[in-house]
Design an enzyme around this catalytic site. Sequence first.
Site, PDB file in Angstrom:
ATOM      1  N   HIS A 116      -5.897  -5.651  -2.873  1.00 19.45           N
ATOM      2  CA  HIS A 116      -6.778  -5.825  -1.717  1.00 19.45           C
ATOM      3  C   HIS A 116      -6.987  -7.292  -1.349  1.00 19.45           C
ATOM      4  CE1 HIS A 116      -8.506  -1.474  -2.150  1.00 19.45           C
ATOM      5  NE2 HIS A 116      -7.293  -1.510  -1.656  1.00 19.45           N
ATOM      6  N   HIS A 120       0.575   4.406  -2.648  1.00 24.28           N
ATOM      7  CA  HIS A 120       0.391   5.812  -2.249  1.00 24.28           C
ATOM      8  C   HIS A 120       1.547   6.670  -2.767  1.00 24.28           C
ATOM      9  CE1 HIS A 120      -2.782   5.598   1.177  1.00 24.28           C
ATOM     10  NE2 HIS A 120      -3.070   4.790   0.199  1.00 24.28           N
ATOM     11  N   ASN A 179      -3.873   8.518   5.774  1.00 21.78           N
ATOM     12  CA  ASN A 179      -2.678   7.758   6.148  1.00 21.78           C
ATOM     13  C   ASN A 179      -3.053   6.595   7.065  1.00 21.78           C
ATOM     14  OD1 ASN A 179      -3.222   8.772   8.640  1.00 21.78           O
ATOM     15  ND2 ASN A 179      -1.267   9.801   8.929  1.00 21.78           N
ATOM     16  N   ARG A 182       0.825  -1.207   0.000  1.00 25.31           N
ATOM     17  CA  ARG A 182       0.000   0.000   0.000  1.00 25.31           C
ATOM     18  C   ARG A 182       0.863   1.262   0.000  1.00 25.31           C
ATOM     19  NH1 ARG A 182      -3.679   2.729   4.311  1.00 25.31           N
ATOM     20  NH2 ARG A 182      -5.139   3.847   2.956  1.00 25.31           N
TER      21      ARG A 182
HETATM   22  C1  HEM Z   1      -8.477   1.606  -6.581  1.00 28.45           C
HETATM   23  C2  HEM Z   1      -8.363   2.534  -5.663  1.00 28.45           C
HETATM   24  C3  HEM Z   1      -8.024   2.192  -4.232  1.00 28.45           C
HETATM   25  C4  HEM Z   1      -8.704   2.611  -3.148  1.00 28.45           C
HETATM   26  C5  HEM Z   1      -9.924   3.505  -3.130  1.00 28.45           C
HETATM   27  C6  HEM Z   1      -8.067   2.021  -1.994  1.00 28.45           C
HETATM   28  C7  HEM Z   1      -8.457   2.228  -0.689  1.00 28.45           C
HETATM   29  C8  HEM Z   1      -7.946   1.571   0.406  1.00 28.45           C
HETATM   30  C9  HEM Z   1      -8.416   1.735   1.749  1.00 28.45           C
HETATM   31  C10 HEM Z   1      -9.506   2.688   2.202  1.00 28.45           C
HETATM   32  C11 HEM Z   1      -7.715   0.878   2.537  1.00 28.45           C
HETATM   33  C12 HEM Z   1      -7.898   0.634   4.033  1.00 28.45           C
HETATM   34  C13 HEM Z   1      -7.232   1.670   4.901  1.00 28.45           C
HETATM   35  C14 HEM Z   1      -7.609   1.434   6.337  1.00 28.45           C
HETATM   36  O1  HEM Z   1      -8.782   1.631   6.656  1.00 28.45           O
HETATM   37  O2  HEM Z   1      -6.771   1.013   7.119  1.00 28.45           O
HETATM   38  C15 HEM Z   1      -6.796   0.180   1.687  1.00 28.45           C
HETATM   39  C16 HEM Z   1      -5.918  -0.785   2.108  1.00 28.45           C
HETATM   40  C17 HEM Z   1      -5.021  -1.406   1.297  1.00 28.45           C
HETATM   41  N1  HEM Z   1      -4.797  -1.139  -0.032  1.00 28.45           N
HETATM   42 FE1  HEM Z   1      -5.930   0.006  -1.225  1.00 28.45          FE
HETATM   43  N2  HEM Z   1      -7.017   1.270  -2.396  1.00 28.45           N
HETATM   44  C18 HEM Z   1      -6.951   1.342  -3.770  1.00 28.45           C
HETATM   45  C19 HEM Z   1      -5.992   0.759  -4.566  1.00 28.45           C
HETATM   46  C20 HEM Z   1      -4.957  -0.010  -4.098  1.00 28.45           C
HETATM   47  C21 HEM Z   1      -3.849  -0.457  -4.909  1.00 28.45           C
HETATM   48  C22 HEM Z   1      -3.625  -0.085  -6.361  1.00 28.45           C
HETATM   49  C23 HEM Z   1      -3.060  -1.221  -4.104  1.00 28.45           C
HETATM   50  C24 HEM Z   1      -1.778  -1.933  -4.435  1.00 28.45           C
HETATM   51  C25 HEM Z   1      -1.522  -2.478  -5.596  1.00 28.45           C
HETATM   52  C26 HEM Z   1      -3.690  -1.256  -2.795  1.00 28.45           C
HETATM   53  C27 HEM Z   1      -3.230  -1.973  -1.722  1.00 28.45           C
HETATM   54  C28 HEM Z   1      -3.794  -1.954  -0.463  1.00 28.45           C
HETATM   55  C29 HEM Z   1      -3.346  -2.820   0.624  1.00 28.45           C
HETATM   56  C30 HEM Z   1      -2.289  -3.905   0.547  1.00 28.45           C
HETATM   57  C31 HEM Z   1      -4.124  -2.462   1.736  1.00 28.45           C
HETATM   58  C32 HEM Z   1      -4.012  -3.053   3.151  1.00 28.45           C
HETATM   59  C33 HEM Z   1      -3.046  -2.214   3.959  1.00 28.45           C
HETATM   60  C34 HEM Z   1      -2.682  -2.800   5.293  1.00 28.45           C
HETATM   61  O3  HEM Z   1      -3.209  -3.826   5.698  1.00 28.45           O
HETATM   62  O4  HEM Z   1      -1.803  -2.202   5.951  1.00 28.45           O
HETATM   63  N3  HEM Z   1      -4.819  -0.489  -2.828  1.00 28.45           N
HETATM   64  N4  HEM Z   1      -6.960   0.617   0.389  1.00 28.45           N
HETATM   65  C1  LIG Z   2      -1.373  10.068  10.431  1.00 31.44           C
HETATM   66  O1  LIG Z   2      -1.712  11.411  10.623  1.00 31.44           O
HETATM   67  C2  LIG Z   2      -1.965  11.764  11.972  1.00 31.44           C
HETATM   68  C3  LIG Z   2      -2.389  13.236  11.996  1.00 31.44           C
HETATM   69  O2  LIG Z   2      -3.267  13.528  10.960  1.00 31.44           O
HETATM   70  C4  LIG Z   2      -0.703  11.534  12.807  1.00 31.44           C
HETATM   71  O3  LIG Z   2      -0.956  11.807  14.170  1.00 31.44           O
HETATM   72  C5  LIG Z   2      -0.233  10.083  12.655  1.00 31.44           C
HETATM   73  O4  LIG Z   2       0.998   9.884  13.309  1.00 31.44           O
HETATM   74  C6  LIG Z   2      -0.079   9.726  11.182  1.00 31.44           C
HETATM   75  N1  LIG Z   2       0.247   8.326  11.025  1.00 31.44           N
HETATM   76  C7  LIG Z   2       1.394   7.890  10.481  1.00 31.44           C
HETATM   77  C8  LIG Z   2       1.539   6.421  10.332  1.00 31.44           C
HETATM   78  O5  LIG Z   2       2.267   8.622  10.121  1.00 31.44           O
END
Ligand code: HEM
Ligand SMILES: *[C@@H]1O[C@H](CO)[C@@H](O)[C@H](O)[C@H]1NC(C)=O
Length: 318
Positions: free
Chosen positions: A190, A65, A93, A61
Amino acid sequence: MAFNLAFLSSVLIILSAFSPVITALSSNYYDKSCPNVDQIVSNAVKKAAANDRTVPAALLRMHFHDCFIRGCDASVLLNSKGSNQAEKDGPPNISLHAFYVIDNAKKQVEASCPGVVSCADILALAARDAVVQSGGPNWDVPKGRKDGRTSKATETRQLPAPTFNISQLQQSFSQRGLSLNDLVALSGGHTLGFSHCSSFQNRIHNFNATHDVDPSLRPSFAASLKNTCPINNRPKNAGATMDPSSTTFDNAYYKLILQGKSLFSSDQALLSFPKTKNLVTKFATSKEAFLDAFVNSMIKMSSITGGQEVRKDCRIVN
Ligand code: HEM
Ligand SMILES: *[C@@H]1O[C@H](CO)[C@@H](O)[C@H](O)[C@H]1NC(C)=O
Ligand SMILES: *[C@@H]1O[C@H](CO)[C@@H](O)[C@H](O)[C@H]1NC(C)=O
Ligand SMILES: *[C@@H]1O[C@H](CO)[C@@H](O)[C@H](O)[C@H]1NC(C)=O
């Protein structure tokens, strides 16, 4: 699946119409100056993942980003400084973590070949290793990215949101030279990781004026998400894994979408256009087709470049 030069050049030509800077990347970029870089990064990822199973998802992820803001230039790794709030401290973030893995890899790379390898390349390698070490496909990572000098929290608004519909997703990807094919393939990221309740609560509480819950969610699945994510008094880190096999890189994500068990509106939205729906069905049916498409699209996404220097410390500009 092997990396292919003709493919990369066509990607670069297509991308050059859209992205800020195009640098020719090559998989043998460090062959003379830092021949062991792939190995060093892969060992650092392996070591971290052995201690913490959430590391691979975090690295994948983080790379996404990075590439979506100012190109893959390690802007996501910079710390806030003085009055400048960095991307890291911007709103979406949530769940970005494991920055220490990149720091450790960079330290070891610097010990071997000081001042040569960019943080952006280390992050691109780490994202590939995260996929490989989760049982996913392997590929040669083109290298030669440079690190940027700017990171702004306000620019995280440029990331696609989990509430996006298909047209908004298409636009976000096409602005970066990425197609609907790339959108569907890369969303397969995902298959790994975890989401906090806040990222899908739009679907389970007050969805719209006539439905409390998004009717495209399977009712039993919606009920379990509501149980995990009540409106009030929910535990701070409550959420759900992306898929039951959330540490294995497979095609389960696409099967879940077809069953009404995807977490985000943006996942469900992949069924809204016939073209993207057909791809979801194809990837749900054929793991091989998904893995091939994922590799091609990762190489495309990670070839959006934008930096100027090789940072000494991934958290601070030179
Ligand atoms: C298509 C548009 C995308 C959207 C709207 C999106 C949105 C998100 C959101 C909202 C989360 C969860 C954040 C949280 O609540 O902790 C997430 C997690 C994640 N996304 Fe996406 N994402 C997108 C595309 C991608 C792409 C292109 C990749 C990589 C190729 C990716 C890889 C991941 C991974 C691996 C996680 C899990 C992160 C973790 O467990 O630390 N995403 N994404
Ligand atoms: C995400 O942003 C918040 C403030 O908006 C900050 O306190 C936090 O440390 C940030 N998280 C990371 C992983 O950098
Ligand atoms: C997606 O959302 C935008 C902005 O809300 C809207 O203008 C557009 O019509 C929507 N597209 C689809 C396919 O729902
Ligand atoms: C709520 O969403 C459902 C499913 O997308 C739709 O059929 C319905 O028309 C929406 N209601 C309103 C008031 O927008």
